[in-house]
Design a protein around this motif. Structure first.
Motif, short mmCIF file in Angstrom:
data_model
loop_
_atom_site.label_atom_id
_atom_site.label_comp_id
_atom_site.label_asym_id
_atom_site.label_seq_id
_atom_site.Cartn_x
_atom_site.Cartn_y
_atom_site.Cartn_z
N TYR A 1 -7.20 0.82 1.67
CA TYR A 1 -5.79 0.38 1.74
C TYR A 1 -5.68 -1.05 2.26
CZ TYR A 1 -5.27 5.36 1.15
OH TYR A 1 -5.36 6.63 0.66
N ILE B 1 -1.03 6.58 3.52
CA ILE B 1 -1.40 6.10 4.85
C ILE B 1 -0.90 7.07 5.92
CG2 ILE B 1 -0.97 4.24 6.53
CD1 ILE B 1 -1.00 2.30 4.13
N GLN C 1 0.83 -1.20 0.00
CA GLN C 1 0.00 0.00 0.00
C GLN C 1 0.87 1.25 0.00
OE1 GLN C 1 -3.29 -0.07 -0.39
NE2 GLN C 1 -3.18 -2.31 -0.45
N THR D 1 -9.86 3.80 5.93
CA THR D 1 -8.71 2.92 5.67
C THR D 1 -9.04 1.74 4.77
OG1 THR D 1 -9.20 1.62 7.63
CG2 THR D 1 -7.61 3.41 7.91
#
Lengths: 565, 156
Positions: B141, B101, B96, B138
């Motif tokens: 991801y 992130i 990812q 999230t």
């Protein structure tokens, strides 16, 4: 002073003024029993089952108001005691139970007779302790008695590993208790009390709703005074029988599922419920949305969690019911006109005349209600009455002329069959000069029947009046009403020879089939001074009435036939 | 009656069985526990327990009162004016986008706390409702594992 943990336990019991301890020894508690052997500060009664030991300590506590003490070993000794703890917990009875535990080093290893006693007893004790260090033991003993008897009373368990009872440590029994997180409220908020008094002065149909808390706080005299000064009618819960006295004209009777007509109608029509140490149990309220529908509610309780738990309360007062009633009486004095509620009393009298507490007597067969009434005539106010659980319990509560608090001892909250006989032993140990009668059934008596041996050995002459209908009667009654007479596992026709059973255990037995035989048996049993079974054959299909079906409205009662005696 | 969410902070004596007394009370009386955190209060023999629960007004009142009844309980704080935070640890595959992130975690008061051969571990600490948003965000991801820490709260 240096002594071992076992001696500390004995010293604490003596320091607390406990005269009789009930128990049963075993491996993990042997050190304590060794010290019991050496001391003479208290007597130990060896019951024949740990459950009976705890019920006996419970009966002792209910009869005296003091803390009852029972002692059991680890594992099965403790698990047998659990029903006793739960019984005392539900009825808020002050009690300290001491259990042995496997040595500290074995805890958590599935040792022989190891069970997590504090884990199991957590939901059925007010508090519990596992002692991990002998230096904590004096404090824990002191705290246990303190917690058991203060605030809302309840049972406290002290679980003591065997090595702790052997270990030596310094012993000074503490004079004071300091538990910063435990401070019960006694006094009641004065502003709330003022408001409650105003509500009483404004009410047109007030009703005293008297619960077991009045007995526990020894407030009966004040409750009678409050009722009489205001001429306020009263109803009692099962746990409060005896508070007002059966002859008191202001007492309507017992309310609830098996309450009498005028009591349940009073609750249904009152405009102000004055709840004194009662907790709105489902067996009392019936359908909640119909309960005291037209009333404001004053709720006086030492346990704040009881207030607002089931019904919305208009005047909540947290405090000791005795202290709060005293304040209410002081504020009402001179202000309340005793004639104020006479219309209301008249209404209730009419209700009572319409459907009095009654039954249809018979010449062919003994009616269980007759037995209770006759017992009341024979031994009346002099006796202490215990009971087991079922029809006989309700008949006793309905028909016995209870005259004073602590005269009536029964398992109200938990409804424990097998409670009555051992509880009677505890009460008789506390009051050896009083006649103690356990009113029981042919089902209940067998759940602790081994206490015949205890009673004989220690010469504790209690009388068990068995209302024998050869049925598990209360369940049978529900099967008749709600299960189309399918009597699943309630027929107890196969039964022991009760007379011979009593006599095999060195007691005395009577088989009673006529009214005359009943009188003779009771008189003879009192004279013989032995533990007795009075086995009375009663009408098999007699029902407890009135009855409010579970979750029904209080005013919808199934009533007895009108052609009363 | 409508169920409402409530944070209750309980100050207890730090003794071995106190947590089971509290969790047993909730289980035995049928009260709901959403999250529960416990830690000792520094420089004292007390512990603080934070419980997030749901119930009707009557049930919430009972919970407070029943907690008060437990002997080792000093104080029960239950009101709306609490600052609440919850921590989350979250594990992503190494494939990812690390920068994405990092920014995402940064937006929720956190960052990347560990990067290994196969994984990225992020950490955030924020209000419980924002934590829910974060976890939602999230998803793209492909998180491998999400560990929520439970709510802690302090009076304003």
């Amino acid at each position: 002073m240096k002594m071992n943990g076992a001696q500390m336990v004995c010293e604490a019991i003596i320091a607390e003024g406990v005269k009789t301890v009930f128990g049963y020894p075993g491996g993990a508690i042997m050190n304590v029993y060794d010290e019991i052997y050496k001391q003479d500060g208290f007597e130990h009664i060896l019951n024949r089952h740990e459950q009976a030991s705890v019920h006996a300590a419970d009966g002792y506590a209910r009869a005296t108001g003091e803390v009852g003490v029972a002692m059991v070993t680890s594992g099965p000794g403790f698990t047998n005691a659990v029903t006793g703890l739960a019984t005392a917990y539900m009825d808020s009875i002050p009690m300290v139970v001491i259990s042995g535990q496997v040595p500290l080093s074995l805890i958590g290893t599935d040792g022989f007779q190891e069970i997590d006693a504090v884990g199991i007893s957590r939901p059925c004790t007010k508090h519990n302790y596992l002692v991990r260090d002998v230096s904590d033991l004096p404090r824990i003993l002191k705290e246990a008695f303190h917690i058991a008897r203060t605030g809302r009373p309840g049972p406290v368990l002290i679980d003591i590993p065997k090595d702790i009872t052997a270990e030596f440590g310094d012993f000074v029994y503490p004079k004071d208790v300091n538990i910063p997180s435990y401070k019960p409220t006694y006094k009641g908020n004065n502003r709330q009390i003022d408001k409650a008094v105003e509500a009483i002065l404004k009410a047109k149909k007030p009703l005293l709703y008297i619960g077991g808390g009045v007995v526990l706080s020894d407030a009966s005299d004040l409750v009678r005074k409050l009722a009489e000064m205001g001429q306020i009618p009263a109803v009692e819960t099962l746990m409060a029988r005896g508070v007002m006295g059966a002859k008191n004209p202001l007492l309507q009777g017992m309310l609830g599922m098996h309450g009498n007509y005028s009591s349940n109608m009073a609750m249904s029509e009152t405009d102000l419920v004055i709840s004194l140490g009662a907790r709105f149990d489902d067996r009392v309220t019936g359908k909640l949305s119909e309960f005291a529908k037209y009333a404001d509610i004053i709720h006086i309780d030492i346990d704040p969690a009881n207030i607002g738990k089931l019904v919305d309360v208009d005047y909540p007062i947290v405090g000791d019911v005795k202290i709060v009633i005293e304040k209410i009486i002081n504020r009402l004095e001179g202000k309340i006109k005793p004639s104020r509620y006479s219309d209301w009393l008249e209404v209730l009298e009419r209700y009572d005349n319409l459907y009095p507490q009654s039954y249809v007597d018979s010449d062919e067969v003994i009616k269980p209600q007759w037995v209770i009434e006759r017992l009341g005539e024979l031994i009346g106010e002099k006796a202490i009455i215990t009971s087991d659980v079922g029809q006989h319990q309700m008949w006793a509560a309905q028909h016995y002329p209870f005259d004073r608090p602590r005269q009536w001892i029964n398992s109200g909250g938990l409804g424990t069959m097998g409670f009555g006989f051992p509880a009677a032993l505890g009460a008789k140990k506390a009051f050896p000069n009083k006649t103690v009668v356990n009113i029981t059934g042919d089902g209940s008596i067998l759940m602790n029947v081994q206490e015949l041996v205890t009673a004989s050995e220690y010469k504790i002459p209690v009388i068990n009046v068995i209302l024998n209908n050869h049925f598990l009667g209360m369940v049978r009654q529900w099967q008749t009403f709600f299960y189309e007479e399918r009597y699943s596992e309630t027929d107890l026709s196969f039964q022991p020879n009760f007379k011979a059973l009593a006599e095999a255990c060195h007691g005395i037995g009577y088989d009673v089939t006529t009214k005359a035989e009943f009188d003779e048996a009771i008189k003879d049993a009192i004279a013989k001074d032995k533990v007795a079974f009075v086995n009375v054959q009663v009408a098999r299909f007699e029902d407890v009435l009135p009855m409010v079906p579970a979750a029904g409205a209080l005013y919808n009662m199934m009533l007895p036939k009108k052609e009363a005696k | 009656m409508e169920n409402v969410r409530r944070v209750i902070s309980v100050l207890v004596e730090n003794e071995s069985s106190v947590l089971s007394r509290i969790s047993g009370l909730f289980a035995g009386r049928g009260y709901n526990i959403e999250t529960l955190t416990v830690a000792p209060v520094p420089h004292s023999n007390l512990s603080n327990i934070t419980i997030v629960t749901k119930g009707s007004a009557r049930v919430l009142e009972q919970i407070t009162k029943q907690l008060h009844k437990l002997v080792p309980v000093y104080k029960v704080i239950e009101h709306n004016e609490m600052i609440e935070k919850e921590m989350v640890l979250i594990k992503f595959p190494i494939e990812q986008n690390l920068a994405d992130i990092q920014v995402l975690c940064g937006a929720y008061n956190g960052g990347i706390v560990n990067v290994g051969n196969d994984i990225i571990i992020g950490m955030v600490a924020d209000e419980p409702c924002r934590i829910a948003h974060f976890i939602e965000a999230t998803k793209r991801y492909n998180p491998i594992e999400i560990i929520r820490g439970g709510v802690v709260a302090i009076e304003r």
